[in-house]
Design an enzyme around this catalytic site. Structure first.
Site, short mmCIF file in Angstrom:
data_model
loop_
_atom_site.label_atom_id
_atom_site.label_comp_id
_atom_site.label_asym_id
_atom_site.label_seq_id
_atom_site.Cartn_x
_atom_site.Cartn_y
_atom_site.Cartn_z
CD GLU A 35 -2.81 0.69 -4.25
OE1 GLU A 35 -3.60 0.27 -5.10
OE2 GLU A 35 -2.99 0.57 -3.02
CB SER A 67 17.15 14.53 2.15
OG SER A 67 18.07 13.63 2.74
NE ARG A 123 -3.89 -1.84 -0.32
CZ ARG A 123 -3.93 -2.68 -1.36
NH1 ARG A 123 -3.09 -2.57 -2.34
NH2 ARG A 123 -4.83 -3.63 -1.41
#
Length: 164
Positions: free
Chosen positions: A108, A131, A105
């Protein structure tokens, strides 16, 4: 009363970790400690300490001592495995795309929102990156009537691209 715990070292991601990682996870489980509790003893954030358990962060000699003490592990053994001679192999855990539901997830979310986030970062900061070296990551739980919410915060330093 503590109960011994075993880590399935032949399973991912544990199989890809330094051998001492199993001892760290087992000691954590046996003592019933959270990453937050260990982090307080070590003097770091819970996400950073969890990253160290997964071989993604480098502990200083002082942090190794504190970690050994809070987990009741032999300091010399921990230092012999994670001391000055050892360096993290960052980012190399698990398959791509990830198969673990939580990690997938997160992956995703970058696939779906990555370009939108990138565009907004450029609008607000200019041409550069966030960063991950100088970054703090926090996870908080936010109560909600429809079900608790997970709040992830990536607080990273902006690094502009150099021109030459």
């Amino acid at each position: 009363m503590s109960q011994a715990a075993a880590v399935p070292t032949n399973n991912r991601p544990y199989a890809d970790l330094p051998p001492i990682a199993a001892a760290l996870f087992e000691a954590k489980a046996t003592k019933g400690l959270t990453f937050e509790q260990i982090a307080k003893a070590v003097g770091r954030d819970e996400i950073w300490v969890a990253a160290a358990f997964y071989g993604q962060a480098k502990l200083s000699p002082e942090e190794l001592v504190a970690l050994s003490q809070v987990l009741d592990l032999d300091t010399a053994s921990v230092q012999s495995e994670l001391g000055s001679h050892w360096w993290p192999n960052r980012g190399g855990l698990g398959p791509m795309p990830p198969t673990d539901p939580v990690i997938y997830r997160l992956y995703e979310s970058v696939l779906v929102y990555g370009h939108a986030i990138k565009a907004v970062v450029h609008e607000k900061f200019g041409d550069g990156i966030m960063s991950m070296i100088d970054c703090k990551v926090n996870v908080t739980k936010k109560p909600d009537p429809k079900g608790d919410r997970v709040v992830l915060t990536f607080d990273g330093k902006f690094l502009p691209y150099a021109k030459w």
